[in-house]
Design a protein around this motif. Structure first.
Motif, PDB file in Angstrom:
ATOM      1  N   GLU A  15     -13.007  -4.785 -11.230  1.00 18.50           N
ATOM      2  CA  GLU A  15     -11.792  -5.449 -11.709  1.00 18.50           C
ATOM      3  C   GLU A  15     -12.025  -6.928 -11.988  1.00 18.50           C
ATOM      4  OE1 GLU A  15      -8.508  -4.574  -9.087  1.00 18.50           O
ATOM      5  OE2 GLU A  15      -9.305  -2.579  -8.636  1.00 18.50           O
ATOM      6  N   ARG A  16     -13.229  -7.418 -11.667  1.00 18.35           N
ATOM      7  CA  ARG A  16     -13.571  -8.831 -11.834  1.00 18.35           C
ATOM      8  C   ARG A  16     -12.522  -9.738 -11.189  1.00 18.35           C
ATOM      9  NH1 ARG A  16     -17.346 -10.084 -16.017  1.00 18.35           N
ATOM     10  NH2 ARG A  16     -18.337  -8.193 -16.771  1.00 18.35           N
ATOM     11  N   ALA A  17     -12.149  -9.373  -9.965  1.00 21.82           N
ATOM     12  CA  ALA A  17     -11.161 -10.163  -9.229  1.00 21.82           C
ATOM     13  C   ALA A  17     -11.348  -9.909  -7.740  1.00 21.82           C
ATOM     14  CB  ALA A  17      -9.736  -9.777  -9.638  1.00 21.82           C
ATOM     15  N   TYR A  18     -10.791 -10.816  -6.932  1.00 18.30           N
ATOM     16  CA  TYR A  18     -10.795 -10.597  -5.492  1.00 18.30           C
ATOM     17  C   TYR A  18      -9.701  -9.601  -5.136  1.00 18.30           C
ATOM     18  CZ  TYR A  18     -13.911 -14.585  -5.053  1.00 18.30           C
ATOM     19  OH  TYR A  18     -14.977 -15.423  -5.152  1.00 18.30           O
ATOM     20  N   CYS A  19      -9.894  -8.880  -4.037  1.00 13.60           N
ATOM     21  CA  CYS A  19      -8.898  -7.890  -3.605  1.00 13.60           C
ATOM     22  C   CYS A  19      -7.570  -8.577  -3.322  1.00 13.60           C
ATOM     23  CB  CYS A  19      -9.413  -7.161  -2.358  1.00 13.60           C
ATOM     24  SG  CYS A  19      -8.200  -6.116  -1.545  1.00 13.60           S
ATOM     25  N   ARG A  20      -7.600  -9.624  -2.514  1.00 13.60           N
ATOM     26  CA  ARG A  20      -6.430 -10.463  -2.209  1.00 13.60           C
ATOM     27  C   ARG A  20      -5.302  -9.720  -1.516  1.00 13.60           C
ATOM     28  NH1 ARG A  20      -6.868 -15.520  -5.291  1.00 13.60           N
ATOM     29  NH2 ARG A  20      -4.770 -15.983  -4.595  1.00 13.60           N
ATOM     30  N   ALA A  21      -5.566  -8.554  -0.928  1.00 19.73           N
ATOM     31  CA  ALA A  21      -4.538  -7.875  -0.133  1.00 19.73           C
ATOM     32  C   ALA A  21      -4.240  -8.716   1.102  1.00 19.73           C
ATOM     33  CB  ALA A  21      -5.022  -6.491   0.287  1.00 19.73           C
ATOM     34  N   VAL A  22      -2.995  -8.695   1.550  1.00 21.55           N
ATOM     35  CA  VAL A  22      -2.597  -9.527   2.686  1.00 21.55           C
ATOM     36  C   VAL A  22      -2.157  -8.688   3.887  1.00 21.55           C
ATOM     37  CG1 VAL A  22      -1.950 -11.502   1.281  1.00 21.55           C
ATOM     38  CG2 VAL A  22      -0.250  -9.744   1.795  1.00 21.55           C
ATOM     39  N   VAL A  23      -2.014  -7.359   3.716  1.00 20.31           N
ATOM     40  CA  VAL A  23      -1.520  -6.518   4.821  1.00 20.31           C
ATOM     41  C   VAL A  23      -2.687  -6.109   5.707  1.00 20.31           C
ATOM     42  CG1 VAL A  23      -0.330  -4.380   5.416  1.00 20.31           C
ATOM     43  CG2 VAL A  23       0.360  -5.680   3.387  1.00 20.31           C
ATOM     44  N   GLY A  24      -2.583  -6.381   6.986  1.00 15.81           N
ATOM     45  CA  GLY A  24      -3.588  -5.943   7.950  1.00 15.81           C
ATOM     46  C   GLY A  24      -4.917  -6.646   7.809  1.00 15.81           C
ATOM     47  N   VAL A  25      -4.907  -7.843   7.245  1.00 14.65           N
ATOM     48  CA  VAL A  25      -6.170  -8.569   7.036  1.00 14.65           C
ATOM     49  C   VAL A  25      -6.679  -9.115   8.356  1.00 14.65           C
ATOM     50  CG1 VAL A  25      -7.194 -10.594   5.953  1.00 14.65           C
ATOM     51  CG2 VAL A  25      -5.650  -9.140   4.660  1.00 14.65           C
TER      52      VAL A  25
END
Ligand code: ZN
Length: 98
Positions: A15-25
């Motif tokens: 996806e040429r991007a960071y995951c950037r998920a914030v849940v359960g990090v």
């Protein structure tokens, strides 16, 4: 990299991007990771389980203050520990009560 909001820092090459998920990090050795991108998940392994930790008595003090005071009184009462006469009598009374 500012950390006001922890987010998954895995680089998604497709996806040429960071995951950037914030849940359960949570923080892992490679950095902040969401549950989908932990080192174990990326390796196809089950998450390591929490171990039993230290034994219950690992850091208990063998001779707490009250116990050492009692041993002291016994030593004084037995005459093995040098003490003033009134201290000796008080120690004998204290030991007699136990
Ligand atoms: Zn992620």
């Amino acid at each position: 990299m500012d950390e006001q909001m922890p987010e998954c820092s895995l680089w998604l090459g497709d996806e040429r991007a960071y995951c950037r998920a914030v849940v359960g990090v949570r923080r892992y050795l490679p950095g902040l990771r969401c549950p989908l991108h932990t080192p174990a998940a990326l390796a196809g392994q089950p998450e390591p389980q929490t171990g039993p930790g230290w034994p219950a008595g690992a850091w208990t003090t063998p001779s707490p203050q009250s116990a050492s005071a009692l041993f002291d009184a016994r030593a004084v009462a037995s005459g093995k520990r040098r003490a003033a006469a009134h201290t000796y009598r008080a120690a004998q009374q204290a030991v007699a009560r136990h």
